[in-house]
Scaffold this active site. Structure first.
Site, PDB file in Angstrom:
ATOM      1  N   ALA A 105      38.743  50.667  41.021  1.00 38.44           N
ATOM      2  CA  ALA A 105      38.297  49.439  41.687  1.00 38.44           C
ATOM      3  C   ALA A 105      37.182  48.809  40.850  1.00 38.44           C
ATOM      4  O   ALA A 105      36.682  49.419  39.901  1.00 38.44           O
ATOM      5  CB  ALA A 105      37.772  49.749  43.084  1.00 38.44           C
ATOM      6  N   LYS A 106      36.798  47.620  41.179  1.00 36.24           N
ATOM      7  CA  LYS A 106      35.634  46.981  40.552  1.00 36.24           C
ATOM      8  C   LYS A 106      35.172  45.865  41.458  1.00 36.24           C
ATOM      9  O   LYS A 106      35.981  45.288  42.212  1.00 36.24           O
ATOM     10  CB  LYS A 106      36.014  46.397  39.188  1.00 36.24           C
ATOM     11  N   GLY A 107      33.893  45.533  41.396  1.00 34.85           N
ATOM     12  CA  GLY A 107      33.359  44.442  42.203  1.00 34.85           C
ATOM     13  C   GLY A 107      32.468  43.559  41.369  1.00 34.85           C
ATOM     14  O   GLY A 107      32.040  43.949  40.273  1.00 34.85           O
TER      15      GLY A 107
END
Ligand code: NAD
Length: 461
Positions: free
Chosen positions: A133-135
């Site tokens: 994931a990444k934000g």
């Protein structure tokens, strides 16, 4: 349909840019400057070599979930400002989603998708039980004050709180975020999560030590990079003792990699960051340079304040100020990009004079730059291998929080070394088995694990 396995080599597909049929099937554009499309194409090329079943290639070509949020924050002058943020969850077949959150004014959705894809590959390669994931949040963390930053952090984590959780999706620091911001993330989530308040502490990693962080997390990415170099360089005919290194970027990753590789007897001879570039062919004192950067904000001025002259006569401690082109052209054994994405384009690649590029930053090389490096016979050690130390020690932090047991530094370093050495060997084995470059090999080694788990679990229902 072919079964995923690293047992049998096959003919290689074309290495032309964006050749996968999956792009057409999913109606994806073919834009050579788009980081997400570049990375997805490289992953799909590796999947073709591995003969990963077609339906898995379709699944991996797109993130599972993409959340875009907008939220208002009251600024110190009393006005409200609207912020935009993202959380992208690429894949969770191997475990909860895992990946950092970036605070930067130029965060874009496709870049976040690209970095989330890399996290899926990275976690699989080092065999930590996480997905990717990444934000990101469009904000300049240096352009607002402490209280404003705290309110932005708390509102951002509130906006994504429905899709994160200690066993669901676990954020961490990235460019522009740090342990303090992770403390605000954790506290906010613990206050709104309802039950199991203390269980919720492990909703983020990279926390301060006093709040459940792990020893060794700060240096973990640099340490992991050095573990990989110690494992792989001798086989490439480059002894660590006396190896000449240059570093692009001297922040967290670059400065730790520099200090730790120097402890192994290598010489850091050139360093560049956003403030300038320096060179000393006798070897820069990496510890002093780290202190200088902490005091002044960058490498510029290191020579002047540490006794070097600008006439080419270097001192052991000091260094000479040099220009950007001379930095890239400095002859070294290993060039380590540890700054931002996509900095090594075709021109920079034509300047670089080294045997190995070891990617500490994520995606520091453009496809055009990488092709030129390969044509020059330069080996590129990929980011998903070289910088996986950070997520590995994040995993150790999460395990410590889950078990309420605290590990000492010796245990963290020992366990990290095991993961990094095995990941490096896995990549080397795939390279030789499939006669491909190290990046493709690292994706093959990662996809092999993902393919096996998909084939065991099947697709629901
Ligand atoms: P950082 O902010 O601590 O350091 C960034 C460095 O890049 C600084 O030295 C800065 O001066 C330099 N830089 C910025 N713009 C530049 C420019 N135009 N020219 C030259 N230098 C420039 O960041 P970091 O945590 O060290 O991360 C560096 C890279 O490593 C990023 O790509 C990040 O995503 C990646 N990474 C970091 C970690 C981690 O644990 N910190 C883990 C995995 C990957």
């Amino acid at each position: 349909m072919a079964k995923a396995s690293i047992a049998a080599p096959t003919d290689h597909p074309s290495t032309d840019y964006q050749t996968s049929h999956v792009f057409d099937e999913l109606g994806m554009e073919r834009d050579p400057d788009n980081l997400y499309l570049q990375i997805t194409d490289s992953v799909l090329q590796a999947a073709e070599i591995l003969e990963l079943p077609h339906h898995l290639q379709l699944i991996l070509a797109q993130p599972k979930n993409e959340l875009m949020v907008h939220f208002p924050v009251r600024m110190n002058d009393g006005d409200f400002q609207l912020f935009k943020g993202y959380r992208v969850q690429h894949n969770n077949i191997l475990g909860p989603y895992k990946g950092g959150v970036r605070f930067h004014p130029n965060v874009h959705l496709d870049d976040v998708k690209a970095l989330a894809t890399l996290m899926t590959m990275k976690c699989s390669l080092v065999r930590v039980p996480y997905g990717g994931a990444k934000g990101g949040c469009k904000v300049d963390p240096h352009g607002i004050d402490h209280d404003e930053l705290m309110r932005v952090s708390r509102r951002f984590v509130t906006a994504i709180s429905n899709i994160i959780g200690p066993d669901q999706d676990i954020p961490a620091p990235d460019v522009g975020t740090n342990a303090q911001i992770m403390a605000w993330f954790a506290d906010t989530y613990m206050n709104i999560a309802g039950s199991a308040r203390h269980e919720s502490l492990r909703v983020v990693t990279g926390k301060p030590l006093e709040m459940g962080g792990s020893v060794g997390r700060e240096k973990a990415t640099g340490q992991g990079m050095v573990d990989v170099l110690v494992e792989l360089l001798p086989d490439m005919g480059i002894p660590i003792e006396g190896a000449r290194i240059s570093l692009l970027g001297y922040g967290n990753v670059g400065s730790w990699a520099g200090r730790l590789i120097a402890e192994k007897g290598a010489k850091v001879v050139a360093v560049m960051d956003h403030t300038g570039a320096i060179r000393n062919d006798e070897g820069i004192d990496t510890g002093l340079l780290a202190e200088h950067c902490a005091e002044t904000g960058g490498v510029a001025g290191f020579g002047a304040s540490h006794g070097a002259t600008h006439t080419g006569q270097h001192t052991q401690a000091g260094a000479q100020a040099i220009g950007e082109e001379e930095f890239y052209r400095t002859p070294v054994d290993v060039f380590i990009p540890a700054a931002l994405e996509q900095m090594i384009d075709e021109e920079k690649a034509s300047w670089i004079d080294c045997k190995v590029v070891a990617e500490a930053a994520n995606a520091p090389t453009t496809p055009q730059g990488e092709r030129l490096l390969q044509r020059q016979g330069i080996e590129v050690l990929p980011a998903i291998l070289c910088n996986a130390g950070g997520v590995t020690v994040s995993y150790f932090e999460w395990v410590q929080n889950k078990t309420s047991v605290t590990w000492d530094l010796e245990r963290v370093d020992r366990e990290l070394n095991k993961h990094m050495v095995l990941a490096a060997r896995r990549t080397s084995v795939a390279k030789h088995r499939y006669d491909c470059d190290m990046r493709t090999a690292s994706y093959i080694a990662a996809l092999d694990q993902i393919g096996k788990v998909y084939s065991m679990r099947g697709i629901f229902p």
